[in-house]
Design a protein around this motif. Structure first.
Motif, PDB file in Angstrom:
ATOM      1  N   ARG A  63      -8.594  -4.285 -20.229  1.00 46.93           N
ATOM      2  CA  ARG A  63      -9.499  -4.905 -21.403  1.00 46.93           C
ATOM      3  C   ARG A  63     -10.901  -3.989 -20.960  1.00 46.93           C
ATOM      4  N   HIS A  64     -11.805  -3.025 -21.918  1.00 45.13           N
ATOM      5  CA  HIS A  64     -13.339  -2.793 -21.014  1.00 45.13           C
ATOM      6  C   HIS A  64     -14.266  -2.710 -22.006  1.00 45.13           C
ATOM      7  N   SER A  65     -15.208  -2.362 -21.871  1.00 50.17           N
ATOM      8  CA  SER A  65     -16.133  -2.973 -22.891  1.00 50.17           C
ATOM      9  C   SER A  65     -17.143  -1.487 -22.980  1.00 50.17           C
ATOM     10  N   TYR A  66     -17.717  -1.519 -24.125  1.00 46.91           N
ATOM     11  CA  TYR A  66     -18.660  -0.084 -24.417  1.00 46.91           C
ATOM     12  C   TYR A  66     -19.757  -1.561 -24.721  1.00 46.91           C
ATOM     13  N   PRO A 121     -28.530   1.044 -39.392  1.00 45.72           N
ATOM     14  CA  PRO A 121     -26.927   1.708 -40.774  1.00 45.72           C
ATOM     15  C   PRO A 121     -26.656   3.326 -40.086  1.00 45.72           C
ATOM     16  N   GLU A 122     -28.028   3.923 -40.083  1.00 45.54           N
ATOM     17  CA  GLU A 122     -28.160   5.241 -40.282  1.00 45.54           C
ATOM     18  C   GLU A 122     -28.185   5.576 -38.276  1.00 45.54           C
ATOM     19  N   ASP A 123     -28.233   4.746 -37.397  1.00 44.63           N
ATOM     20  CA  ASP A 123     -27.991   5.077 -36.131  1.00 44.63           C
ATOM     21  C   ASP A 123     -26.494   5.420 -35.748  1.00 44.63           C
ATOM     22  N   ARG A 124     -26.580   6.023 -34.995  1.00 45.25           N
ATOM     23  CA  ARG A 124     -25.493   7.283 -34.115  1.00 45.25           C
ATOM     24  C   ARG A 124     -25.604   6.544 -32.774  1.00 45.25           C
ATOM     25  N   LEU A 125     -24.520   5.165 -32.448  1.00 44.82           N
ATOM     26  CA  LEU A 125     -24.827   5.469 -31.053  1.00 44.82           C
ATOM     27  C   LEU A 125     -23.394   6.502 -30.157  1.00 44.82           C
ATOM     28  N   SER A 126     -23.851   6.965 -28.808  1.00 44.26           N
ATOM     29  CA  SER A 126     -23.158   7.385 -28.338  1.00 44.26           C
ATOM     30  C   SER A 126     -22.160   7.322 -27.354  1.00 44.26           C
ATOM     31  N   THR A 127     -21.167   6.829 -26.476  1.00 48.31           N
ATOM     32  CA  THR A 127     -20.392   6.928 -25.055  1.00 48.31           C
ATOM     33  C   THR A 127     -18.856   7.914 -24.681  1.00 48.31           C
ATOM     34  N   GLU A 128     -19.112   7.631 -23.700  1.00 49.64           N
ATOM     35  CA  GLU A 128     -17.969   8.703 -22.908  1.00 49.64           C
ATOM     36  C   GLU A 128     -16.617   8.365 -23.652  1.00 49.64           C
ATOM     37  N   LYS A 129     -15.415   8.487 -23.553  1.00 50.87           N
ATOM     38  CA  LYS A 129     -14.092   7.959 -23.547  1.00 50.87           C
ATOM     39  C   LYS A 129     -13.829   7.510 -22.115  1.00 50.87           C
ATOM     40  N   LEU A 130     -13.518   5.928 -21.686  1.00 53.97           N
ATOM     41  CA  LEU A 130     -13.573   5.916 -20.050  1.00 53.97           C
ATOM     42  C   LEU A 130     -12.625   5.285 -19.806  1.00 53.97           C
ATOM     43  N   PHE A 131     -11.593   4.705 -21.588  1.00 52.47           N
ATOM     44  CA  PHE A 131     -11.037   3.486 -21.356  1.00 52.47           C
ATOM     45  C   PHE A 131      -9.552   3.900 -21.507  1.00 52.47           C
ATOM     46  N   HIS A 132      -8.069   4.201 -21.284  1.00 54.43           N
ATOM     47  CA  HIS A 132      -7.215   4.091 -22.206  1.00 54.43           C
ATOM     48  C   HIS A 132      -6.240   3.096 -23.140  1.00 54.43           C
ATOM     49  N   VAL A 133      -6.729   3.961 -24.524  1.00 54.89           N
ATOM     50  CA  VAL A 133      -6.602   3.405 -25.661  1.00 54.89           C
ATOM     51  C   VAL A 133      -4.821   3.322 -26.142  1.00 54.89           C
ATOM     52  N   SER A 134      -4.367   4.593 -25.983  1.00 50.63           N
ATOM     53  CA  SER A 134      -3.360   5.416 -26.250  1.00 50.63           C
ATOM     54  C   SER A 134      -2.356   6.239 -25.415  1.00 50.63           C
ATOM     55  N   PRO A 135      -1.180   5.739 -25.039  1.00 55.51           N
ATOM     56  CA  PRO A 135      -0.052   6.833 -24.824  1.00 55.51           C
ATOM     57  C   PRO A 135      -0.365   8.358 -25.061  1.00 55.51           C
ATOM     58  N   PHE A 136      -0.601   8.457 -25.905  1.00 59.51           N
ATOM     59  CA  PHE A 136      -0.276  10.115 -27.103  1.00 59.51           C
ATOM     60  C   PHE A 136      -1.314  10.182 -26.862  1.00 59.51           C
ATOM     61  N   GLN A 137      -2.759   9.943 -26.335  1.00 54.02           N
ATOM     62  CA  GLN A 137      -3.794  10.250 -26.083  1.00 54.02           C
ATOM     63  C   GLN A 137      -4.605  10.734 -24.868  1.00 54.02           C
ATOM     64  N   ASP A 138      -5.509  11.400 -24.652  1.00 58.19           N
ATOM     65  CA  ASP A 138      -5.845  11.740 -23.154  1.00 58.19           C
ATOM     66  C   ASP A 138      -7.200  10.449 -23.188  1.00 58.19           C
ATOM     67  N   VAL A 139      -8.217  10.214 -21.916  1.00 63.56           N
ATOM     68  CA  VAL A 139      -8.887   9.710 -21.167  1.00 63.56           C
ATOM     69  C   VAL A 139      -9.898  11.002 -21.634  1.00 63.56           C
ATOM     70  N   PRO A 142     -10.604   1.931 -16.154  1.00 59.47           N
ATOM     71  CA  PRO A 142     -12.194   1.435 -14.853  1.00 59.47           C
ATOM     72  C   PRO A 142     -12.803   0.604 -14.797  1.00 59.47           C
ATOM     73  N   SER A 143     -13.446   1.395 -13.295  1.00 56.51           N
ATOM     74  CA  SER A 143     -13.854   0.668 -12.326  1.00 56.51           C
ATOM     75  C   SER A 143     -15.112  -0.739 -12.822  1.00 56.51           C
ATOM     76  N   LYS A 144     -15.778  -0.248 -13.519  1.00 56.90           N
ATOM     77  CA  LYS A 144     -16.358  -1.325 -14.747  1.00 56.90           C
ATOM     78  C   LYS A 144     -15.589  -2.259 -15.631  1.00 56.90           C
ATOM     79  N   GLU A 145     -16.553  -2.933 -15.311  1.00 56.53           N
ATOM     80  CA  GLU A 145     -15.869  -3.252 -16.592  1.00 56.53           C
ATOM     81  C   GLU A 145     -16.312  -3.508 -18.229  1.00 56.53           C
ATOM     82  N   ILE A 146     -17.901  -3.115 -17.466  1.00 53.26           N
ATOM     83  CA  ILE A 146     -18.431  -1.941 -18.780  1.00 53.26           C
ATOM     84  C   ILE A 146     -19.469  -0.880 -18.907  1.00 53.26           C
ATOM     85  N   SER A 147     -19.480  -0.249 -19.567  1.00 53.03           N
ATOM     86  CA  SER A 147     -20.108   1.195 -19.745  1.00 53.03           C
ATOM     87  C   SER A 147     -21.204   1.239 -20.905  1.00 53.03           C
ATOM     88  N   ARG A 148     -21.851   2.273 -21.059  1.00 56.62           N
ATOM     89  CA  ARG A 148     -22.829   2.481 -21.562  1.00 56.62           C
ATOM     90  C   ARG A 148     -22.492   3.917 -22.205  1.00 56.62           C
TER      91      ARG A 148
END
Length: 178
Positions: A56-59, A71-89, A172-178
């Motif tokens: 588990r990892h939280s953003y 609703p129009e805001d776009r909040l972005s973050t880097e992908k740090l967590f392995h979700v699928s074995p068919f996609q890179d982190v 990821p070493s941290k439980e939560i990222s921003r």
């Protein structure tokens, strides 16, 4: 987590959860959303992501100073967590949230260069009561078991099509990222 990020609690704040309930004792949520509301304003969201490997990892999604998320805001973050074995982190996520008196909608856009995907979720907000839980179970038979079965079915189809399988990296070493 919210206090560490600088959000001070007050009596007007409400914490809401958007998640898949247990079904016959089984639980799995690919992503759960913890929403922090003050009146009609959405101040922050914790997107808690789980993979089928038990990790588990939280953003933490918020604006500087915890100004309301529109609703129009776009909040972005880097992908740090392995979700699928068919996609890179690799790549990143863009989140959009819409919250009204009776509805919530979430859009997640994952991008990695030219590749990516879009996922949407929406729900009608209701008090958590027994009749509502029964109605939800009837609308989505199998609940969490169905979700896991669909994930593995999709993985099998990708593997049979020759998709490259990536080994499970350390979380990821941290439980939560921003």
């Amino acid at each position: 987590m919210l206090e560490q990020a600088g959000l001070r609690r007050d009596g007007a704040m409400v914490l809401a959860l958007m998640a898949q309930p247990r079904f016959l004792g089984f639980w799995f949520n690919p992503v759960s959303f913890w929403l922090v509301l003050r009146g009609p304003d959405l101040l922050a969201v914790i997107a808690e992501v789980n993979n089928t490997f038990g990790q588990r990892h939280s953003y933490l999604c918020h604006h500087d100073g915890f100004t309301p998320i529109r609703p129009e805001d776009r909040l972005s973050t880097e992908k740090l967590f392995h979700v699928s074995p068919f996609q890179d982190v690799a790549g990143g996520y863009e989140f959009r949230f819409t919250v009204t008196d009776d509805k919530i909608a979430v859009l997640i856009r994952q991008t990695n260069g030219e590749e990516g995907l879009v996922a949407t979720l929406h729900a009608t907000l209701r008090p958590l009561r027994q009749p509502g839980l029964l109605a939800a179970a009837l609308r989505r038979p199998g609940g969490a078991l169905r979700i896991v079965a669909l994930i593995y079915w999709h993985a099998l189809r990708l593997r049979l099509k020759g998709a490259a399988y990536r080994r499970l990296p350390a979380p990821p070493s941290k439980e939560i990222s921003r």
